[in-house]
Design a protein around this motif. Structure first.
Motif, PDB file in Angstrom:
ATOM      1  N   UNK A  49       0.825  -1.212   0.000  1.00  0.00           N
ATOM      2  CA  UNK A  49       0.000   0.000   0.000  1.00  0.00           C
ATOM      3  C   UNK A  49       0.861   1.265   0.000  1.00  0.00           C
ATOM      4  N   UNK A  50       1.882   1.308   0.856  1.00  0.00           N
ATOM      5  CA  UNK A  50       2.727   2.495   0.942  1.00  0.00           C
ATOM      6  C   UNK A  50       3.432   2.758  -0.380  1.00  0.00           C
ATOM      7  N   UNK A  51       3.959   1.707  -1.011  1.00  0.00           N
ATOM      8  CA  UNK A  51       4.647   1.872  -2.291  1.00  0.00           C
ATOM      9  C   UNK A  51       3.728   2.421  -3.367  1.00  0.00           C
ATOM     10  N   UNK A  52       2.484   1.928  -3.405  1.00  0.00           N
ATOM     11  CA  UNK A  52       1.524   2.405  -4.401  1.00  0.00           C
ATOM     12  C   UNK A  52       1.207   3.882  -4.178  1.00  0.00           C
ATOM     13  N   UNK A  53       0.944   4.252  -2.923  1.00  0.00           N
ATOM     14  CA  UNK A  53       0.566   5.640  -2.636  1.00  0.00           C
ATOM     15  C   UNK A  53       1.725   6.601  -2.887  1.00  0.00           C
ATOM     16  N   UNK A  54       2.939   6.202  -2.544  1.00  0.00           N
ATOM     17  CA  UNK A  54       4.088   7.059  -2.826  1.00  0.00           C
ATOM     18  C   UNK A  54       4.322   7.186  -4.330  1.00  0.00           C
ATOM     19  N   UNK A  55       4.067   6.108  -5.064  1.00  0.00           N
ATOM     20  CA  UNK A  55       4.199   6.178  -6.521  1.00  0.00           C
ATOM     21  C   UNK A  55       3.177   7.147  -7.100  1.00  0.00           C
TER      22      UNK A  55
END
Length: 840
Positions: A49-55
């Motif tokens: 989730x964090x990786x997607x939102x930061x992307x």
């Protein structure tokens, strides 16, 4: 390599085949404009989730869209860890040395391993160091730590400044702003802020209402004073003392005063004002990604700050013109405690207001959580896009399905609950299901590799290290009003005056009073106030500083001139009245007033009718009379005619002119939104234009495949399914999945390859193969044409590179109106060494 650098398209990953459990070549490009209907990202720990939102935040920055990101955990600071060189030296200061030891590697070895891992991971997704550099250049990234000193500091005092006229005129917006400000403050004091039952809530609301309706700002000290002596005698139909006795009000004032006096609260009083526009853009108009780290705060402090921030955002939003394009983005991680299903914390109402109304202003809201069961699903029905990863419990899954079903019903989209439930059950690491009400149906995808180094939550020393250069080179003050002489006048006011005032003849010091502490000082009595003709209007500036023992309060005469100047130039679209308030200290030995270096007065300054009884008065020029005032009025008019101009910025490309008091940076901000709206409009036109052409291609492919089907009926279903797919095409990458929505076409590239293989095996379908080859050539021509058109749009409407021309408008003397000239007594303090400094 596939081309994903497209206008208004966020590259989030590639589509994923759930049956085969493998990643496909089809890009997942998310239309930035879809985010105006808001988004929700849900996934358990380890889901990606964090990786997607930061992307997503990275893509917004690359596209020039500013964002405010509220960070309760401390890991959004990773967005500052961008290393274009992808070298071990860049990664070395930020690696987790404990993790290196657990893997049996030295810190240097682990840094080299991490750099290689990031380089390989980016290359696998068609990215490199050049794209990281593009991200760094596209937007300014800054970490703010309200209530703490690790990052840039924010003071919340501005939160009690009067809102703009547009908000005051909107009754609902005005009440919401007051409610949010009071709720946040009482939450910090740990007082139940029930709008109906709480006396504290009602009292503070009435105080803010009375002040803000008159345009008066309130600092915390002023608010404390207003609690003790409210500017009204009744609350509703009941007199103030019966509703809230003075003794009880004193206890509330003391509670607020103790908070203000607490060393722990001192950091809330420091830093730049909480200004949404300044959080979103630099003074030069460059978009900013503002990370508001609140991990160091207590729960009460977090609630206070988030509530104040959301209310400020609502007020800012309502002052923006409407837009269908994405203007700015609000992102918040771990939102569950701020938007619960049953309770009503002060943050809930402004959040719900944003979800319901922000779309009309182009403000997108993106929320994320691990615990969807703890969110208000009715509010979540306003979410147009859902990114769903692995979920922890069946309750979480049911809550998500409820929210999806509500969003689908509101948008009139068909929702297959059973199919959605089955898909959610099979999601794996970094695999998400995207349900977008603007698309034909859901899609499963795997998230791309993040450009930023995802090393986990940043510690306080790490944030300090990242922001140290920013603090050391404190940012320059933003440009002020468009008056050409304003900057010069401000400089003169800041540096001038002391040399003249210090040369004044000695004055008799005031006698010590109860306001001063320490041993008594023997001083002569104060000089009396000069006697002036009754037609000379007089006023006082308030004394803002305590007079210490051994110091003297001195009132020095000055002239305050107030005027209005009408600037008119139809060719520049200028027709503005500008108010000027200038203060000039009088020279005892001069009969004239040189207004050229007068001090511009700030808006909202207060005047008093009486001065301090202990003040001593400086002598005045003999020309202070009604006749002299007329002369000074004429001199002011001549100075305004001679010195004042209105600067206007012109953008020839967009045929736009700047507005009153709009500096170059603010003008570029407005141009960026205009350019984005133009861009989105042109993309829609391109979609419509190429959709009809693709319809023709689809029909030709269908006829060619009919010939193939007659010869190979057993392969008919597979041939048809592959024949009409455009998923791997450049146009698909250009427009995202929207193109398939327009043409009802899916997947053409694989069909073309399949048709080629079939032609080699069966000579009797050569005619169909020739048709397919012809279509491929036509498709390539279409692709080249589309690329040229989009490149032209990209190059022509980059607001940061648009050339601006500065124009000047001068007034006519007949367009200058002097409102009034008055004698203003300004308080100064003469120190023991004889120097004077301002006390106002």
């Amino acid at each position: 390599m596939q081309d994903f650098e497209k206008l208004g398209a966020f590259y989030l990953g590639k589509q994923y085949d759930m049956g085969e459990k493998k990643r496909l070549d089809d890009l997942l490009l998310y239309d930035a404009k879809d985010l105006t209907t808001h988004g929700m990202c849900v996934g358990m720990t380890g889901s990606g989730k964090t990786g997607l939102c930061l992307s997503l935040l990275e893509e917004a920055a690359i596209d020039g869209i500013p964002a405010i990101a509220i960070d309760p955990k401390g890991d959004l600071g990773n967005l500052m860890l961008t290393f274009p060189g992808l070298t071990a030296e860049e990664f070395r200061p930020w690696i987790d040395e404990g993790e290196a030891l657990r893997q049996g590697l030295s810190a240097d070895e682990y840094a080299a391993h991490t750099a290689a891992q990031w380089k390989e991971g980016l290359a696998e997704w068609g990215q490199d160091g050049a794209r990281i550099e593009r991200l760094k250049q596209a937007a300014d990234v800054a970490i703010y730590t309200p209530g703490g000193g690790a990052g840039l500091q924010l003071t919340v005092l501005r939160s009690f400044s009067a809102p703009g006229p547009a908000v005051v005129a909107d009754g609902e917006a005005f009440r919401d702003l007051i409610s949010g400000a009071v709720s946040g403050l009482l939450a910090l004091l740990k007082i139940d802020a029930d709008p109906i039952r709480s006396r504290e809530f009602i009292l503070l609301s009435n105080i803010l209402d009375a002040a803000w309706k008159t345009g008066r700002n309130l600092t915390l000290p002023q608010l404390i004073h207003s609690i003790q002596s409210p500017p009204f005698e009744k609350v509703g139909f009941i007199d103030l003392e019966s509703f809230y006795p003075q003794k009880d009000r004193f206890e509330l004032a003391m509670a607020l005063n103790n908070l203000l006096a607490s060393p722990a609260f001192a950091s809330w009083m420091e830093g730049e004002p909480l200004d949404i526009q300044k959080l979103l853009y630099t003074p030069e108009g460059r978009p900013r990604l503002a990370i508001l780290s609140i991990a160091h705060l207590t729960d009460a402090e977090r609630m206070f700050f988030v509530t104040i921030l959301l209310n400020e955002l609502v007020a800012w939003m309502r002052n923006q013109p409407g837009s269908n394009s994405l203007r700015a983005l609000l992102y918040m991680d771990e939102v569950f405690s701020y938007f619960p299903p049953t309770a009503n914390p002060p943050s809930k109402k402004p959040m719900l207001t944003l979800l319901k109304q922000a779309r009309a202003y182009g403000l997108g809201v993106m929320l994320a959580t691990q615990n969807p069961v703890d969110l208000d699903y009715k509010g979540l029905s306003n979410m147009g896009t859902w990114f769903l990863g692995r979920l922890q419990t069946e309750r979480d899954k049911m809550r998500v399905l409820e929210g999806l079903e509500g969003a689908a019903a509101d948008s009139g989209v068909r929702f297959d609950r059973s199919a959605m439930e089955a898909t959610l059950a099979g999601l794996g690491n970094r695999v998400f299901l995207m349900h977008n009400v603007h698309e034909d149906g859901p899609v499963v995808f795997q998230t791309r590799w993040a450009l930023s180094y995802l090393r986990g939550p940043l510690s306080k020393p790490q944030i300090e290290k990242l922001m140290a250069p920013r603090k050391a080179g404190a940012s320059a003050a933003p440009p002020g009003a468009r008056s050409a002489s304003a900057a010069a006048a401000s400089t003169a006011a800041a540096s001038g005056g002391d040399s003249f005032l210090d040369s004044l003849v000695p004055v008799r010091a005031p006698a010590p009073t109860s306001r001063a502490s320490g041993p008594a000082v023997e001083v002569p009595p104060p000089a009396t106030k000069p006697v002036l003709p009754p037609e000379v209007e007089q006023a006082y500036l308030p004394v803002r500083e305590r007079v210490a023992p051994g110091e003297q309060l001195v009132y020095v005469g000055a002239i305050l001139g107030e005027a209005k100047v009408h600037f008119v130039k139809s060719t520049y679209k200028v027709d503005d009245w500008v108010e000027f308030k200038k203060l000039k200290t009088l020279d005892v030995d001069s009969d004239s007033v040189d207004w050229s270096d007068a001090e511009p007065m700030e808006e909202g300054f207060e005047l008093e009718t009486k001065g301090d009884l202990d003040g001593s008065y400086q002598d005045l020029p003999k020309t202070v009379s009604s006749r002299g005032m007329k002369k000074w009025e004429s001199e002011l008019k001549s100075a305004l005619y001679r010195d004042e101009t209105l600067s206007v910025w012109k953008c020839t490309a967009l045929k736009e002119y700047s507005e009153l008091a709009e500096c170059e940076g603010d003008f570029r901000i407005r141009l960026s939104q205009a350019a984005r709206e133009y861009r989105d409009l042109q993309i829609e036109k391109l979609r419509s234009k190429y959709a009809s052409k693709l319809d023709t291609l689809q029909e030709r492919i269908r006829k060619a495949e009919q010939a193939v089907d007659r010869e190979r009926g057993q392969y008919r279903s597979s041939q048809v399914s592959t024949a009409v797919s455009f998923g791997t095409s450049i146009l698909g990458a250009l427009f995202g999945r929207k193109l398939t929505s327009v043409t009802n076409v899916t997947r053409a590239g694989s069909s073309m390859r399949a048709a080629g293989r079939t032609a080699q095996q069966y000579s009797d379908i050569s005619r169909a193969q020739e048709d397919v080859e012809k279509l491929k050539r036509e498709y390539q021509e279409l692709e080249d044409e589309a690329r040229k058109e989009t490149d032209a749009i990209q190059e022509s409407f980059n607001p940061q590179e648009m050339e601006l021309e500065e124009l000047e408008v001068t007034p006519r003397k007949s367009d200058i109106t002097i409102e009034r000239i008055l004698l203003l007594w300004t308080p100064w303090i003469r120190q023991s060494d004889g120097h004077l400094h301002k006390a106002h």
